[in-house]
Structure formats: structure tokens, C-alpha cells
Scaffold this active site. Structure first.
Site, PDB file in Angstrom:
ATOM      1  N   GLU A  42       8.884  54.978   3.714  1.00 25.72           N
ATOM      2  CA  GLU A  42       9.601  54.131   4.755  1.00 25.72           C
ATOM      3  C   GLU A  42      10.391  54.972   5.765  1.00 25.72           C
ATOM      4  O   GLU A  42      11.167  55.962   5.344  1.00 25.72           O
ATOM      5  CB  GLU A  42      10.694  53.252   3.814  1.00 25.72           C
ATOM      6  N   ARG A 275       9.598  59.959 -11.247  1.00 28.49           N
ATOM      7  CA  ARG A 275       9.958  60.636 -10.008  1.00 28.49           C
ATOM      8  C   ARG A 275      10.454  62.150 -10.345  1.00 28.49           C
ATOM      9  O   ARG A 275      10.742  62.530 -11.340  1.00 28.49           O
ATOM     10  CB  ARG A 275      11.431  60.050  -9.700  1.00 28.49           C
ATOM     11  N   LYS A 285      17.951  58.434  -0.617  1.00 29.15           N
ATOM     12  CA  LYS A 285      17.995  58.730   0.794  1.00 29.15           C
ATOM     13  C   LYS A 285      19.374  57.831   1.471  1.00 29.15           C
ATOM     14  O   LYS A 285      19.698  58.373   2.543  1.00 29.15           O
ATOM     15  CB  LYS A 285      16.843  57.802   1.608  1.00 29.15           C
TER      16      LYS A 285
HETATM   17  P1  ATP Z   1      14.812  55.551  -1.454  1.00 30.00           P
HETATM   18  O1  ATP Z   1      14.888  54.329  -2.199  1.00 30.00           O
HETATM   19  O2  ATP Z   1      15.822  56.436  -1.540  1.00 30.00           O
HETATM   20  O3  ATP Z   1      14.670  54.913   0.106  1.00 30.00           O
HETATM   21  P2  ATP Z   1      12.094  55.634  -1.682  1.00 30.00           P
HETATM   22  O4  ATP Z   1      11.785  56.135  -2.995  1.00 30.00           O
HETATM   23  O5  ATP Z   1      11.907  54.179  -1.614  1.00 30.00           O
HETATM   24  O6  ATP Z   1      13.369  56.294  -1.407  1.00 30.00           O
HETATM   25  P3  ATP Z   1      10.131  56.028   0.380  1.00 30.00           P
HETATM   26  O7  ATP Z   1      10.205  56.550   1.773  1.00 30.00           O
HETATM   27  O8  ATP Z   1       9.866  54.401   0.012  1.00 30.00           O
HETATM   28  O9  ATP Z   1      11.275  56.299  -0.450  1.00 30.00           O
HETATM   29  O10 ATP Z   1       9.044  56.815  -0.722  1.00 30.00           O
HETATM   30  C1  ATP Z   1       7.532  57.032  -0.220  1.00 30.00           C
HETATM   31  C2  ATP Z   1       6.920  57.482  -1.390  1.00 30.00           C
HETATM   32  O11 ATP Z   1       7.517  58.521  -1.936  1.00 30.00           O
HETATM   33  C3  ATP Z   1       6.880  56.455  -2.387  1.00 30.00           C
HETATM   34  O12 ATP Z   1       5.631  56.393  -3.089  1.00 30.00           O
HETATM   35  C4  ATP Z   1       7.787  56.954  -3.391  1.00 30.00           C
HETATM   36  O13 ATP Z   1       7.441  56.501  -4.819  1.00 30.00           O
HETATM   37  C5  ATP Z   1       7.826  58.564  -3.454  1.00 30.00           C
HETATM   38  N1  ATP Z   1       9.093  59.119  -3.766  1.00 30.00           N
HETATM   39  C6  ATP Z   1      10.119  58.790  -3.423  1.00 30.00           C
HETATM   40  N2  ATP Z   1      10.935  59.484  -3.988  1.00 30.00           N
HETATM   41  C7  ATP Z   1      10.637  60.312  -4.764  1.00 30.00           C
HETATM   42  C8  ATP Z   1      10.919  61.176  -5.886  1.00 30.00           C
HETATM   43  N3  ATP Z   1      11.919  61.338  -6.321  1.00 30.00           N
HETATM   44  N4  ATP Z   1       9.915  61.560  -6.762  1.00 30.00           N
HETATM   45  C9  ATP Z   1       8.690  61.373  -6.429  1.00 30.00           C
HETATM   46  N5  ATP Z   1       8.136  60.448  -5.526  1.00 30.00           N
HETATM   47  C10 ATP Z   1       8.954  59.944  -4.796  1.00 30.00           C
HETATM   48 MG    MG Z   2      10.779  52.623  -0.694  1.00 26.20          MG
END
Ligand code: ATP
Ligand code: MG
Length: 573
Positions: A42, A275, A285
Site C-alpha cells: 500500500e 511476519r 508503518k
Molecule cells: P501496515 O499495516 O503497517 O501499513 P502492511 O503490512 O499493511 O503494513 P503493506 O504495504 O500492505 O504493509 O504490505 C505489503 C506486503 O508486505 C504485504 O504482502 C504484507 O503482508 C507484507 N509485509 C508487510 N509487513 C511485513 C512484515 N513485517 N513481514 C513480512 N511481510 C510483511
Molecule cells: Mg496492508
């Protein structure tokens, strides 16, 4: 005894559970033997090391199977998203060493998703609910108690269709109504209890502007986007495991509608993995954005941040990050990964890659009393003992040098193999010298150290047979330059700041996470480009900060030579 020296050792890579699942799908001939993945960030922040874990898997798996991995911006919430983030995400993925097939945006599918939602309403499988979010939440029930039907659940299809149009025409206020899928209010999986699939947001979208006012929710966008693109394996983190039945439900509905591209012989499969969480930092984030907005760090690429750009600026190499991710692997269990493991991977990689140079961080003057005044010798400093092809560079040697204050001790214990009166040490790339004493100021503080050199011991000369136990680094007073070093420490003072529910995470920040000080470095460093990987000999790995100029050199400490955080990682000692 059998001689098995020549026995071939075939190194067989063990598959993780996801690779195993993919291999199985291929064996079963699913999706015509194709593997296609996506990385779906995102664009509401910069990528962090957790994303790197997803990136390595998404892109790596596609590569292994000659498939493609597309970059898809999951831009369904215009309020938080921005082009700045889109650009940084692309840069970071490339820096990590991966290439996407195509770039897509979930917003490209807004029309398709809208058509799908309309199709569901027409089938009696979605309805407009005019209750507030709180009311809807209250009716959801609990995992053990069924939910309660919304009073709007059975409203006429025509009414829902008309209201859905109004939601998108800007005639409905945010929060006044939502579109819900009509599934099962008693389902054991709470996500099936008539999930909200569209809501009104009246904020312009960074790509579609004011075209849309009704926006799909994650669960109604993600799986369908996968489907429209032809993704075969949709890899995501464990928290989406409970969403998977809903993912499959909407895919089933789509397959049923050929006009929207539904096909019988294709379906994407969601697989979840754990994760990446790191000690002494946060990965959310939202929290990282707070640190940036409140100036608690110096931007997204502050070298203390767990972001990809922060690590890049700090001097971590993409290889080190990838090796670390490979090391921790992919499982079905949440865990907290020790940041010292990442640092160990960084050290291991930088040991192979970094140019050895000399810098003195805490200087005291060393005078070689029998070295001719005004004489300068150009010594040869080996760039990297781990890599012969790296060559060497010149370093000037003269009568007055800077050495580290800690390397001198007037009354030293027996095992102090550094500078102390009566003892010999080698000056790196130069001569063996014998310490003869020091000068102190009125407070008793040592201000100068004296020694004599032996001209027959120049580095590279045939061994004199004399053994000295210590080798010290130095820079010539007249030939070195004054520079700034930024010494970083853990961003947070507690191991798992994310777990401290009651505390304000800002209060858990380590007040000593950045120390700025002066140092002396050899002149050669002026010639190297920003971000160069360096080892300040005997001190640690450093790199040249992007703010560095030839007038003011600035270095970041990437990581110390050894793990000084004691208890954590004994492996590295
Ligand atoms: P936030 O909830 O903090 O905004 P997010 O996980 O929703 O973060 P995205 O930009 O939606 O962030 O994530 C893009 C991809 O990265 C998704 O497939 C997510 O599952 C993966 N991802 C995000 N954080 C992690 C993490 N800590 N470890 C492994 N994969 C991750
Ligand atoms: Mg997300």
C-alpha cells in the site's frame, strides 16, 4: 577404511513449505504449469525490512519457476496514499536486486470491482446498509455467538443498486452507508458475517482524482486484483489466514461470471507466512510515520530506521539483507527476530566487500621522536585482505600521527598489547615502534605519546623475526582530514517496543541512539563516492553518508566489528 574424499556432495536446497506447496501445484498441473506472484504494497509509507521479507519471497519464487512477479500498488484508501511513496517503493525494490514484470495499481480495477459489486447486488448477494459502523460492529456477535441481521439485509435489490450509485455520485456522506456482502451472520468465521465491501471516501485519489467516491475494502479488492492479473500464488502474512475463506468465496463468485473474466481452469491460491519482527525497533508503518512526522528521527531514511532506505543509508548491503532473510526463513509461527542476527549478516557481507581505511575517532598525538622532521613516506594500504583484486591505496606516514586514546596506557596490565612505555607495537602498514613515554597536562591528562621507530621493520620488508603482539591504526596529523562520524545505536531501549501495550512508544526510544563526533580520516576517503562500504580498521564498518561533501566528510557507523550488545548473540564473539 573407505576413502570418501572424492565422493560428490550434491547440495540439495531444502524447500520451505511455500516452495513445497508451489511444487505440488505444478506437479498437479494447476494453472497450466504457470507461477505468477505479486508484491502488493500500500503506498502509504516507505518499505521496511519486513517488506523485504515478502519481496524476497514474491520475486524469488517467481524467478525460481521462470514466472513473473508484478508490482501492484494496493491503493484503495486515498486518504493515506501518496506518489512519493510509490516512487520510493520502486527504488527500494530495485536496490534490493529485484525486477518486476509489470506495474499495476488496484485503482486500475476500480471499474471492474464496481461491476463485480453490482453483479453481486443483482444476485442478491450484497446490500446497502445504512447503519453506523458502531451498530454494524455490535451486531457482529462473537466467535461463539452468532451475529444479528441488519434491518437492511433484505431490502429490495433495486433499492441497493440505486443507493450504491448514489454512494459513488457524492450524494452520500462518509459513514452514512456501506455496501455489505450478504453471506452468513452465524458463520464461525467472523469475516463471513456480512463483511463491508465498499465505503464512501470523499478524498481525492492520487491517481483517479475525484472519479470515485465509493472505494472497495481490502477483502474485496485484493483477491479480485490477483484474479484479474492471473496471479497463481498470493503470498501474504499470517494475519490474513482468517481472511482466506473470504478470499476464496469471492474468487468462486468471480469464476461464476465469465463477463468479468471468470474462468473455470484458473484460480489463485493464498498462502500465509510469518511476519518479520525485529528486536529494538517497530515495524508498523503508522508508528514509523509518527517518528518521521514528529521529527523523532531525521526522515524515512534516517539510518536508525528499519526502512530499506534507512538501512541503505546506514551502509547495509542488499546482499546482507537478502542473506539475513534467507537465514530466518519462512514459517507458520510468529516470532521476534534478533536484530543482532541481521547485524551479523551485515558484518559477514561487509567483511567481503568493504575497503579497509584508517580513521581515528578519539585522537591523541603520537610523536616518533627519531623519525626525521619533514619526512613523509607513502605507505601501501591493502584495500581488502579478503579480496586480492581490490588492490591497495597510498597512505602518508610522518613524524606526528593521530592514534586512538584508548590504545595508550601508562601503567598497563600485562595483557595490554598496545602502546605502553617499554613495549613494541606495529603501526599498521608502517613500522614497529617502541613507546618511550608521554606528556601530561596540569590535570594529569596524557596529551602526547612518544615512541621511536625501527627503520628496518617497514611493512613488507623481510621478517626480522621480531614478533609484536599489537598492531595499531593511525593517521598522519599533516595528511589526515577532520570529518564527522555519526555513531548509531538501537532506536529503542526495550527489546520489543511493539509489545508494550500501555506505554507510549515514543517514550521507549533510546535517547542515545545517535552520537555525532569529530574524527580524523585518511585523505584517500575524499576520493570515494557516497554510500561506499568501508571498514575503519579496528573500529567497525562505516559508510559515507549521502550528505557528505568534499569540504565536510560525514560517515555513518553501519555496525561495529563485534557484537557489543553482550547477552544477545554469543555466536559472534
Ligand atoms: P501496515 O499495516 O503497517 O501499513 P502492511 O503490512 O499493511 O503494513 P503493506 O504495504 O500492505 O504493509 O504490505 C505489503 C506486503 O508486505 C504485504 O504482502 C504484507 O503482508 C507484507 N509485509 C508487510 N509487513 C511485513 C512484515 N513485517 N513481514 C513480512 N511481510 C510483511
Ligand atoms: Mg496492508
Amino acid at each position: 577404511m573407505a576413502d570418501n574424499r572424492n565422493e560428490e556432495t550434491t547440495e540439495k536446497k531444502s524447500l520451505n513449505f511455500i516452495e513445497f506447496a508451489v511444487e505440488n501445484d505444478l506437479k498437479e498441473g494447476k494453472n497450466g504449469g504457470k507461477v505468477q506472484t505479486r508484491f502488493p504494497p500500500e503506498p502509504n509509507g516507505y518499505l521496511h525490512i519486513g517488506h523485504a521479507k515478502a519481496i524476497c519471497l514474491d520475486f524469488g519464487l517467481a524467478q525460481e519457476h521462470n514466472g513473473i512477479c508484478n508490482l501492484r500498488f494496493d491503493d484503495t484508501n486515498p486518504v493515506k496514499e501518496d506518489v512519493e511513496y510509490v516512487d520510493s517503493i520502486k527504488e527500494d525494490i530495485q536496490w534490493l536486486g529485484f525486477e518486476w514484470g509489470n506495474i499495476y495499481y488496484a485503482s486500475d480495477y476500480f471499474q471492474h470491482l464496481w461491476d463485480f459489486a453490482v453483479a453481486l447486488i443483482k444476485k442478491g448477494k450484497a446490500y446497502i446498509d445504512e447503519q453506523s459502523a458502531e451498530e454494524i460492529a455490535k451486531q457482529k456477535g462473537t466467535p461463539t455467538q452468532p451475529g444479528v441481521d441488519s434491518p437492511y439485509r433484505n431490502r429490495p435489490i433495486e433499492e441497493s443498486l440505486a443507493l450504491f450509485e448514489k454512494m459513488n455520485a457524492g450524494e452520500i456522506e462518509e459513514g452514512a452507508m456501506v455496501l455489505r456482502a450478504k453471506i452468513d451472520m452465524a458463520n464461525a468465521n467472523m469475516h463471513f458475517r456480512d463483511p463491508i465491501i465498499y465505503r464512501v471516501i470523499k478524498h481525492p485519489h492520487h491517481r483517479t482524482g475525484d472519479t470515485w467516491k465509493a472505494y472497495p475494502m481490502y477483502d474485496f479488492a485484493h483477491g479480485q486484483s490477483d484474479y484479474f492479473e492471473g496471479v497463481t500464488h498470493s503470498l501474504c502474512t499470517l494475519e490474513f489466514e482468517v481472511h482466506r475463506p473470504l478470499y476464496d468465496y469471492f474468487i468462486d463468485e468471480l469464476i461464476d461470471i465469465p463477463t468479468l473474466g471468470g474462468k473455470e481452469n484458473y484460480r489463485p491460491r493464498q498462502i500465509e507466512f510469518n511476519r518479520l519482527n525485529l528486536t529494538y525497533t517497530v515495524m508498523s508503518k503508522r508508528k514509523l510515520l509518527t517518528l518521521v512526522k514528529e521529527n523523532l528521527v531525521n526522515g524515512w531514511d534516517d539510518p536508525r530506521m528499519p526502512t530499506i532506505c534507512g538501512f541503505r543509508r546506514r551502509g547495509y548491503s542488499p546482499e546482507a539483507i537478502r542473506n539475513f532473510i534467507n537465514m530466518i526463513g519462512y514459517t507458520k509461527y510468529e516470532a521476534l527476530n534478533d536484530i543482532s542476527l541481521l547485524e551479523a549478516a551485515v558484518r559477514e557481507d561487509l567483511n567481503k566487500r568493504s575497503t579497509r581505511v584508517s580513521a581515528v575517532l578519539n585522537p591523541i598525538k603520537l610523536i616518533i621522536t627519531n623519525y626525521p622532521e619533514g619526512q613523509v613516506e607513502v605507505m601501501e594500504a591493502i584495500n581488502n585482505p579478503e579480496d586480492e583484486t581490490a588492490g591497495s591505496h597510498p597512505i602518508e606516514f610522518s613524524r606526528e600521527l593521530w592514534m586512538e586514546r584508548e590504545d595508550f596506557m601508562e601503567d598497563a596490565p600485562k595483557k595490554f598489547f598496545r602502546m605502553t612505555p617499554g613495549q613494541e607495537v606495529r603501526l599498521k602498514s608502517a613500522y614497529i615502534v617502541k613507546c618511550t613515554g608521554c606528556k601530561k597536562d596540569e590535570n594529569g591528562e596524557v596529551v602526547e605519546v612518544y615512541c621511536e621507530y625501527d627503520p628496518n621493520t617497514k611493512s613488507g620488508m623481510p621478517e626480522s623475526g621480531r614478533k609484536v603482539k599489537g598492531t595499531l591504526h593511525w593517521v598522519s596529523c599533516a595528511h589526515s582530514i577532520s570529518a564527522e562520524v555519526r555513531l548509531y545505536d538501537r532506536l529503542f531501549k526495550v527489546e520489543n517496543p511493539g509489545a508494550e501495550q500501555d506505554a507510549d512508544f515514543r517514550e521507549l526510544l533510546n535517547p542515545d541512539s545517535l552520537k555525532v563526533q569529530k574524527c580524523y580520516v585518511e585523505k584517500y576517503l575524499k576520493e570515494l563516492p557516497p554510500l561506499s562500504y568501508l571498514q575503519f580498521q579496528r573500529i567497525g564498518y562505516f559508510n559515507i553518508d549521502k550528505d557528505s561533501t568534499s569540504e565536510q566528510l560525514i560517515f555513518n557507523r553501519t555496525v561495529g566489528l563485534k557484537d557489543n550488545w553482550g547477552k544477545i548473540n554469543t555466536q559472534n564473539k
